[in-house]
Design an enzyme around this catalytic site. Structure first.
Site, PDB file in Angstrom:
ATOM      1  CE  LYS A   1      52.014  33.063  66.550  1.00 31.77           C
ATOM      2  NZ  LYS A   1      52.816  34.481  67.044  1.00 31.77           N
TER       3      LYS A   1
ATOM      4  CE1 TYR B   1      43.422  29.595  53.494  1.00 30.07           C
ATOM      5  CE2 TYR B   1      42.008  29.575  51.627  1.00 30.07           C
ATOM      6  CZ  TYR B   1      42.792  30.271  52.656  1.00 30.07           C
ATOM      7  OH  TYR B   1      43.007  31.762  52.277  1.00 30.07           O
TER       8      TYR B   1
ATOM      9  CG  ASP C   1      54.002  36.958  64.972  1.00 33.98           C
ATOM     10  OD1 ASP C   1      54.966  36.268  64.729  1.00 33.98           O
ATOM     11  OD2 ASP C   1      53.693  37.171  66.263  1.00 33.98           O
TER      12      ASP C   1
ATOM     13  CG  ASP D   1      44.775  34.207  51.866  1.00 36.05           C
ATOM     14  OD1 ASP D   1      44.911  34.771  50.872  1.00 36.05           O
ATOM     15  OD2 ASP D   1      43.807  34.478  52.999  1.00 36.05           O
TER      16      ASP D   1
ATOM     17  CG  ASP E   1      46.216  40.101  50.552  1.00 40.29           C
ATOM     18  OD1 ASP E   1      46.355  39.093  49.391  1.00 40.29           O
ATOM     19  OD2 ASP E   1      45.164  40.373  50.469  1.00 40.29           O
TER      20      ASP E   1
HETATM   21  C1  IPM Z   1      43.592  34.197  47.247  1.00 35.86           C
HETATM   22  C2  IPM Z   1      42.227  34.351  47.681  1.00 35.86           C
HETATM   23  C3  IPM Z   1      41.419  33.329  47.985  1.00 35.86           C
HETATM   24  C4  IPM Z   1      42.251  32.352  49.206  1.00 35.86           C
HETATM   25  C5  IPM Z   1      39.825  33.384  48.588  1.00 35.86           C
HETATM   26  C6  IPM Z   1      39.284  34.272  47.455  1.00 35.86           C
HETATM   27  C7  IPM Z   1      39.169  32.270  48.882  1.00 35.86           C
HETATM   28  O1  IPM Z   1      42.259  35.377  48.836  1.00 35.86           O
HETATM   29  O2  IPM Z   1      43.752  33.285  46.329  1.00 35.86           O
HETATM   30  O3  IPM Z   1      44.662  34.386  48.017  1.00 35.86           O
HETATM   31  O4  IPM Z   1      41.914  32.930  50.493  1.00 35.86           O
HETATM   32  O5  IPM Z   1      42.946  31.576  48.869  1.00 35.86           O
HETATM   33 MN    MN Z   2      44.286  35.834  49.495  1.00 34.27          MN
END
Ligand code: IPM
Ligand code: MN
Length: 352
Positions: free
Chosen positions: A190, A138, A223, A247, A251
């Protein structure tokens, strides 16, 4: 008033303004109930302002935001703007320039919420991810060579500083101690491939561990972490990881806790500024219809109260959130809640 906080509100794009309004509604209800003062100031940053004036995140606003007690963010991302511009110049810039080096993402399944995981319930899904928030890929290191030619080379570097890794890991140990549950901190990296960056993470992790003999630790490749979060999420307490892996795994975390309708996160500098946001995007196709779920934004406001040291207020809001989720709303996705966006906010305020 016992306390008085200055809160910056950045509604942002798409459904951001709708969900943030409900988060503010919840905080106002808390304000009355707990006698805590909040001054809200709104900042019109986002895609519309960028398209109209070319403004992204001006320095003077950044300095103003730095001095607030906390920032509540709706969402950044506009269909009329090329992906990457707003995210990088507003969201990531806020994280970087305010040095919000912790991205704290609880993965908690509330009673009454459906998880896609078979035979798993609230007692199985209750952990926290501590994601490093200012480094890794990032940081934007790298570049192109011979761009656009057949000999093109693209290099994307992952920057990991000793200081950045150490402060994140130390925060995670502290969070694990404070949580006082399984007292297990998992390092997710990793080491079998990323032999430089994961090596640094692992060495620092083991060193800092010496200061926390009361905390048990283990290690997991990223993973495998994704797999175990689905297979046996009950084994986790606190997971610490770098920016990119954090990140991705959050999710997975969001979906097992019921989806983006409820997943919230805090971008925190423990010694300075902090910004709280629903972790879902701006969902422009649902904007303006009063159908988006504001719960993730309300949960982010709950995290904000906790961060401000208002534990009693945070507990009251958490209780109201749990009641609404359990008793009142049918689903967590846009359009299937059985209530509108505003009504969900009213229900939360009602329980407060
Ligand atoms: C998050 C989002 C951001 C990230 C994007 C929108 C840049 O996916 O906050 O998880 O990758 O951090
Ligand atoms: Mn994200």
């Amino acid at each position: 008033m016992s306390d008085q906080y200055n809160i910056a509100v950045i509604p942002g794009d798409g459904t951001g303004p709708e969900v943030v309004a409900e988060a503010v509604k919840a905080v106002k209800a808390i304000s009355k109930k707990c006698n805590i003062g909040f001054n809200f100031k709104e900042y019109g940053l986002g895609g519309d302002l960028y398209l109209k004036e070319g403004t992204l995140l001006p320095d003077h606003l950044l300095e103003e935001l730095r001095t607030t007690d906390a920032i509540l963010l709706g969402a950044i991302g506009h269909p009329g703007v090329k992906p990457g511009i707003l995210e990088k110049e507003i969201l990531l810039n806020l994280r970087f320039k305010l040095d919000l080096y912790i991205n704290l993402r609880p993965v908690i399944l509330f009673e009454g919420v459906d998880t896609p995981l078979k035979d798993k319930g609230p007692k199985d899904i209750d952990f926290v991810v501590v994601r490093e928030n200012t480094e890794g890929v990032y940081a934007g290191g790298g570049g192109f060579l011979k761009k656009g030619t057949p000999d093109e080379v693209a290099v994307q570097e992952s920057i990991n500083t000793r200081k950045g890794v150490e402060r994140c890991i130390r925060y995670a140990f502290e969070a694990c101690r404070k949580r006082n549950r399984k007292k297990l901190l998992t390092l997710c990296a990793k080491t079998n491939v990323l032999v430089y960056e994961s090596d640094l993470w692992e060495r620092v992790f083991n060193e800092v561990h010496k200061e926390y003999p009361d905390i048990n630790t283990n290690y997991m490749h990223v993973d495998a972490t994704c797999m175990w979060m689905i297979k046996n999420p009950e084994q986790f307490d606190v997971i610490v990881t770098g920016n990119m892996f954090g990140d991705i795994i959050t999710d997975v975390g969001a979906i097992i806790q019921g989806g983006l309708g409820i997943a919230a996160g805090g971008n925190i500098n423990p010694e300075g500024a902090a910004m709280f946001e629903p972790i879902g995007g701006s969902a422009p196709k649902y904007a303006g219809q009063n159908i988006i779920n504001p719960m993730a934004a309300i949960c982010s406001a709950q995290m904000m109260l906790d961060h401000l040291g208002e534990q009693q207020a945070a507990a009251i809001l958490l209780d109201a959130i749990k009641k609404v989720v359990k008793n009142d709303i049918k689903g967590l996705d846009a359009g299937n809640m059985g209530h509108g966006t505003k009504e969900v906010g009213d229900l939360v305020a009602g329980y407060i």
